[in-house]
Design a protein around this motif. Structure first.
Motif, PDB file in Angstrom:
ATOM      1  N   LYS A  63       0.997  -1.174   0.086  1.00  0.00           N
ATOM      2  CA  LYS A  63      -0.167  -0.038  -0.185  1.00  0.00           C
ATOM      3  C   LYS A  63       0.834   1.280   0.027  1.00  0.00           C
ATOM      4  CE  LYS A  63      -4.229   0.054   0.623  1.00  0.00           C
ATOM      5  NZ  LYS A  63      -5.148  -0.108  -0.403  1.00  0.00           N
ATOM      6  N   GLU A  89      -3.715   9.319  -0.307  1.00  0.00           N
ATOM      7  CA  GLU A  89      -4.240   9.501   1.205  1.00  0.00           C
ATOM      8  C   GLU A  89      -5.868   8.934   0.876  1.00  0.00           C
ATOM      9  OE1 GLU A  89      -4.940  12.482   4.809  1.00  0.00           O
ATOM     10  OE2 GLU A  89      -3.950  13.100   2.780  1.00  0.00           O
ATOM     11  N   LYS A  91      -6.854   6.746  -0.978  1.00  0.00           N
ATOM     12  CA  LYS A  91      -7.290   5.457  -1.439  1.00  0.00           C
ATOM     13  C   LYS A  91      -6.542   4.494  -0.282  1.00  0.00           C
ATOM     14  CE  LYS A  91      -9.718   5.935  -5.027  1.00  0.00           C
ATOM     15  NZ  LYS A  91     -10.796   5.456  -5.334  1.00  0.00           N
ATOM     16  N   GLY A  92      -5.710   5.289   0.665  1.00  0.00           N
ATOM     17  CA  GLY A  92      -5.518   4.424   2.000  1.00  0.00           C
ATOM     18  C   GLY A  92      -3.938   4.096   1.498  1.00  0.00           C
ATOM     19  N   TYR A  93      -3.317   4.781   0.845  1.00  0.00           N
ATOM     20  CA  TYR A  93      -1.887   4.419   0.213  1.00  0.00           C
ATOM     21  C   TYR A  93      -0.829   5.507   0.819  1.00  0.00           C
ATOM     22  CZ  TYR A  93      -3.024   0.883  -3.269  1.00  0.00           C
ATOM     23  OH  TYR A  93      -3.791  -0.084  -3.885  1.00  0.00           O
TER      24      TYR A  93
END
Length: 341
Positions: A63, A89, A91-93
């Protein structure tokens, strides 16, 4: 170095799915022995090597996205990065950034260090040295090893990957045409990026606009250089008394140089000298007096789109085989005080 084949390439050559190739190479009972033999022999012939890191990460994504930019001082790249970070951010990366400083060696080193399992994919703009040498083998090797790359702005035409660009050619053609429509006929070109793909495209657009309007090219006012210092020296060679009524500048520092030239030589801007520059930063557009009319590349949008393309590919199923895309972001001309109203 012999280029290694990918699952996708093998599948395309043998007219089967990527899933079939993968299963055959892993001795899946779902695949017939005859097909397995055919695929394994072809894979061996094409120097296929499984990406061990990729296999290990198949169900354990990091990630994390690796971003490689050529120059941290260029406000355009800083703004692109802000767009990348925004989508990442959401998308959680996470994002790891490296600076190539326009060096091919540093670019290769960053790719090698981060592709050891640290990141899932790359977003990058090609270094000046790589473009000058037309050396893109390092990108192809990373992609063939299963790590996706999205290129933006400066791209490598021969490398198959997702890309995000602006239409540099038509943007320059339209900006030059705007100067001509304002009545300008002696339009100088200031370029410190002639060794880059974007510089060449913008110069071509400028020249095409002159040709379209039957304006002869005056080599005395066309300055095509490879650096800020070279441009400064070239401008100093302009013949005394040379008539110009406009400047088209191809990069932000070139835009600043154009305005400084006009003020130093006593031009009334925009009455006697109009200026348009490629710039996305506040330096050329708003912090200078007068403020400069610029071709805005929408840098944050470029970053957002690049991040979305990479994440879409990372999160797609292998069987989907997403086609590579080249997304063109439209520019706009932001009229300010350096052009006549």
């Amino acid at each position: 170095m012999k280029v290694k084949a990918t699952l996708k390439q093998i599948a395309k050559e043998l007219n089967v799915s990527v899933s079939t190739v993968s299963k055959a190479l892993n001795d899946s009972p779902e695949i017939s022995e005859q097909t397995k033999i055919k695929i394994k022999e072809y894979a061996k012939l094409k120097n296929y090597k499984p990406n061990v890191i990729g296999l290990n990460l198949k169900n354990r994504k990091t990630k994390t996205i690796g971003v490689i930019i050529p120059n941290i001082l260029n406000s355009f790249f800083a703004k692109v990065f802000s767009g990348i970070e925004k989508v990442a951010e959401q998308k959680g990366y996470n994002v790891i950034t490296c600076i190539s400083n326009e060096s091919l060696t540093k670019e290769i080193s960053a790719l090698e260090i981060l592709s050891n399992g640290t990141i899932d994919g790359f977003i990058l703009s090609v270094s000046e040295e790589a473009q000058k040498l037309q050396d893109y083998t390092h990108f192809t090797e990373i992609i063939n090893d299963g790590t996706p790359i999205v290129m933006f702005d400066r791209i490598a035409e021969g490398v198959e990957c997702d890309k995000v660009i602006v239409d540099d050619y038509n943007s320059a053609l339209n900006a030059t045409q705007r100067l001509i429509d304002l009545g300008c006929k002696n339009i100088a070109l200031f370029s410190s990026v002639d060794n880059l793909s974007v510089g060449k495209l913008r110069t071509s657009g400028y020249l095409k606009a002159l040709e379209n309007n039957a304006i002869a090219i005056n080599e005395n006012i066309v300055f095509r250089t490879d650096s800020e210092e070279d441009l400064k020296n070239a401008i100093a060679t302009m013949p005394s008394g040379q008539m110009i009524d406009a400047i088209f500048a191809l990069e932000e520092t070139d835009t600043v140089a154009a305005l400084k030239f006009g003020l130093k030589n006593g031009f009334k801007i925009p009455e006697e000298l109009s200026i348009i520059g490629f710039a996305d930063g506040i330096l050329a557009s708003r912090r200078l007096t007068p403020s400069v009319t610029t071709v805005s590349q929408h840098a944050p949008e470029i970053g957002e789109k690049a991040a979305q393309l990479l994440i879409d590919r990372l999160e797609s199923k292998e069987e989907e085989e997403l086609p590579y895309r080249t997304v063109v972001i439209n520019t706009i001309l932001k009229e300010r005080e350096s052009t006549r109203s």
